[in-house]
Design a protein around this motif. Structure first.
Motif, PDB file in Angstrom:
ATOM      1  N   ASP A  28       0.755  -1.127  -0.090  1.00  0.00           N
ATOM      2  CA  ASP A  28      -0.007  -0.142   0.078  1.00  0.00           C
ATOM      3  C   ASP A  28       0.832   1.456  -0.107  1.00  0.00           C
ATOM      4  OD1 ASP A  28       0.902  -0.170   2.561  1.00  0.00           O
ATOM      5  OD2 ASP A  28      -0.904   0.143   3.698  1.00  0.00           O
ATOM      6  N   SER A  29       2.053   1.243  -0.664  1.00  0.00           N
ATOM      7  CA  SER A  29       3.006   2.359  -0.783  1.00  0.00           C
ATOM      8  C   SER A  29       2.358   3.587  -0.944  1.00  0.00           C
ATOM      9  CB  SER A  29       3.985   1.997  -1.520  1.00  0.00           C
ATOM     10  OG  SER A  29       3.700   1.708  -2.942  1.00  0.00           O
ATOM     11  N   LEU A  30       1.239   3.783  -1.997  1.00  0.00           N
ATOM     12  CA  LEU A  30       0.612   4.993  -2.178  1.00  0.00           C
ATOM     13  C   LEU A  30      -0.267   5.497  -1.336  1.00  0.00           C
ATOM     14  CD1 LEU A  30       0.163   4.493  -6.052  1.00  0.00           C
ATOM     15  CD2 LEU A  30       1.988   5.712  -4.956  1.00  0.00           C
ATOM     16  N   HIS A  31      -0.611   4.647  -0.252  1.00  0.00           N
ATOM     17  CA  HIS A  31      -1.678   4.962   0.661  1.00  0.00           C
ATOM     18  C   HIS A  31      -1.559   5.146   2.072  1.00  0.00           C
ATOM     19  CE1 HIS A  31      -4.542   4.602  -2.713  1.00  0.00           C
ATOM     20  NE2 HIS A  31      -3.934   3.652  -3.199  1.00  0.00           N
ATOM     21  N   TYR A  33       1.893   4.943   5.407  1.00  0.00           N
ATOM     22  CA  TYR A  33       3.283   5.251   5.666  1.00  0.00           C
ATOM     23  C   TYR A  33       3.388   4.738   7.001  1.00  0.00           C
ATOM     24  CZ  TYR A  33       7.968   7.380   5.402  1.00  0.00           C
ATOM     25  OH  TYR A  33       9.471   7.711   5.512  1.00  0.00           O
ATOM     26  N   GLU A  35       4.934   2.009   4.305  1.00  0.00           N
ATOM     27  CA  GLU A  35       4.121   1.179   3.498  1.00  0.00           C
ATOM     28  C   GLU A  35       4.123  -0.249   4.171  1.00  0.00           C
ATOM     29  OE1 GLU A  35       6.311   0.786  -0.026  1.00  0.00           O
ATOM     30  OE2 GLU A  35       8.079   0.054   1.046  1.00  0.00           O
ATOM     31  N   LYS A 129      -3.056   1.524  -8.855  1.00  0.00           N
ATOM     32  CA  LYS A 129      -3.106   2.397  -7.756  1.00  0.00           C
ATOM     33  C   LYS A 129      -3.714   2.281  -6.778  1.00  0.00           C
ATOM     34  CE  LYS A 129      -0.898   5.705 -10.901  1.00  0.00           C
ATOM     35  NZ  LYS A 129      -0.975   7.118 -11.401  1.00  0.00           N
ATOM     36  N   ASN A 131      -6.028   0.821  -3.178  1.00  0.00           N
ATOM     37  CA  ASN A 131      -5.233   0.601  -1.904  1.00  0.00           C
ATOM     38  C   ASN A 131      -5.649  -0.809  -1.633  1.00  0.00           C
ATOM     39  OD1 ASN A 131      -4.561   0.613   0.827  1.00  0.00           O
ATOM     40  ND2 ASN A 131      -6.429   1.904   1.291  1.00  0.00           N
ATOM     41  N   LYS A 226       0.330   8.489   5.818  1.00  0.00           N
ATOM     42  CA  LYS A 226       0.142   8.821   4.528  1.00  0.00           C
ATOM     43  C   LYS A 226       1.835   9.025   4.097  1.00  0.00           C
ATOM     44  CE  LYS A 226      -4.222   9.459   3.434  1.00  0.00           C
ATOM     45  NZ  LYS A 226      -4.791   8.550   2.473  1.00  0.00           N
ATOM     46  N   PRO A 227       1.866   8.753   2.724  1.00  0.00           N
ATOM     47  CA  PRO A 227       3.206   8.958   2.200  1.00  0.00           C
ATOM     48  C   PRO A 227       3.625  10.436   2.280  1.00  0.00           C
ATOM     49  CG  PRO A 227       1.912   7.650   0.626  1.00  0.00           C
ATOM     50  CD  PRO A 227       1.011   8.109   1.631  1.00  0.00           C
ATOM     51  N   ASN A 233       5.019  18.206  -0.383  1.00  0.00           N
ATOM     52  CA  ASN A 233       5.924  17.687  -1.680  1.00  0.00           C
ATOM     53  C   ASN A 233       7.237  18.153  -1.818  1.00  0.00           C
ATOM     54  OD1 ASN A 233       6.231  20.070  -3.227  1.00  0.00           O
ATOM     55  ND2 ASN A 233       3.899  20.000  -3.935  1.00  0.00           N
TER      56      ASN A 233
END
Length: 355
Positions: A28-31, A33, A35, A129, A131, A226-227, A233
């Motif tokens: 779940d690296s995009l959702h 932290y 992961e 992408k 979750n 969250k990442p 950013n």
């Protein structure tokens, strides 16, 4: 979806009795932290299985059933790192279909392209992408996950035969073994991991601001699961550090919808950095560029030309034989750095030294 011990035992039995095993993972690296590994997909002779790694089961027996087998992957790098990080699992042998395709000179080596080309099956690009920590998985997600391993055995058979026909099966074995070794090496914590691309333009005070902002962002990312790039950013992080050097209007460049809590956290981090004594500020890194000798430049050019010639002869990407950075080292001292090459790479490049 395998989420209980009884059904898991059946999967272990199926894996042990199968003459081959294909493996993939989802995280779940995009959702989230940090992961986490959410799913292990397995295909064996008796069928395809999705093992829920979030169900709290002891997966020791399953991993033992995989340990001394050749496992079939596609693009194994991330999967191997996640299995090593999560379970300290390192396979003894793998066959990576992406590696095989690249060593055979394929220009397109994605799983979907290879399956369509060799097996005539068009795979849905699917919810890459999505979750993967959500439960239950949707039927579409389950189908996508099964397809990641369902076709790996017949695909690997075709690629293995082609490798053998071209005399490159030993290349594949050595490259896959090197991949296992590389992915088993967990990097140690880097105290300076806050230094990022573009930070070399900051003065020591700006570097201190960047360091404190990075620490704040790490804590915030973990707190909200969250990442980090969702919190702040890369570009904004650097801009804040740059603007803070001159103690300008920091709040004007913060996102307008940012919560007051986060704004306060950022301002506190900047204030803390601005109050750090001069003697404790991080140093600017001085990059000393190595200037190759004329002889080294000539050897590098000769090596690169020979490598490119070999890549054309074998119809493979030249960087598979040796990257530019590797050529630089070899041009400095062949005897010292040739040990870093795999045997098949060394064999292809040896002719250059003889010439």
């Amino acid at each position: 979806m395998i989420g209980d011990v009884k059904r898991l035992e059946a999967v272990v039995a199926a894996a042990r009795s199968s003459s081959w095993i294909a493996v993939d993972t989802e995280a779940d690296s995009l959702h989230a932290y940090p992961e986490k590994l959410c799913l292990i997909q397995l295909s064996v002779q008796s069928g395809d299985f999705l093992v829920d790694t979030l169900a709290g089961m002891d997966l020791g027996k399953l991993l033992d059933s995989l340990r001394n087998r050749e496992l079939i992957f596609h693009g194994a790098d991330y999967d191997l790192r996640m299995l090593r990080k999560t379970f300290h699992f390192v396979p003894s042998s793998i066959f990576d279909t992406m590696t095989a395709a690249r060593l055979l000179g394929y220009k397109q080596f994605g799983l979907g392209h290879l399956v369509e080309r060799h097996l005539g099956v068009k795979l849905e690009k699917g919810p890459q992408k999505m979750n993967w920590a959500r439960r239950p998985l949707t039927p579409r997600m389950e189908e996508y996950a099964r397809n990641d391993t369902r076709y790996l055995k017949p695909l690997s058979d075709i690629l293995r035969e082609e490798l053998e026909r071209k005399g490159r099966l030993s290349w594949q074995k050595e490259t896959c073994q090197q991949l296992i070794t590389d992915c088993a090496d967990i990097p140690t914590a880097n105290r300076d991991q806050w230094r990022m691309k573009g930070s070399d333009r900051l003065d020591p005070r700006g570097l201190a601001v960047l360091r404190e902002l990075w620490k704040w962002r790490e804590k915030e990312a973990i707190a909200v699961n969250k990442p980090p790039f969702f919190v702040l950013n890369h570009d904004l992080l650097l801009r804040l550090a740059h603007e803070a050097e001159g103690i300008k209007h920091i709040e004007k460049i913060l996102p307008p919808r940012m919560s007051s809590r986060r704004r306060e956290g950022i301002l506190l981090a900047i204030t803390h950095a601005q109050n750090i004594p001069e003697a404790e500020l991080p140093n600017k890194r001085v990059n000393v560029l190595y200037q190759p000798t004329l002889a080294e430049q000539k050897r590098f050019t000769a090596l690169r030309q020979f490598r490119d010639k070999r890549s054309v002869e074998h119809e493979i990407d030249p960087t598979l034989i040796a990257s530019r950075s590797t050529l630089v080292l070899l041009s400095q001292d062949w005897e010292k750095y040739k040990a870093d090459l795999m045997a098949w790479q060394r064999e292809l490049l040896t002719g250059a030294i003889l010439e």
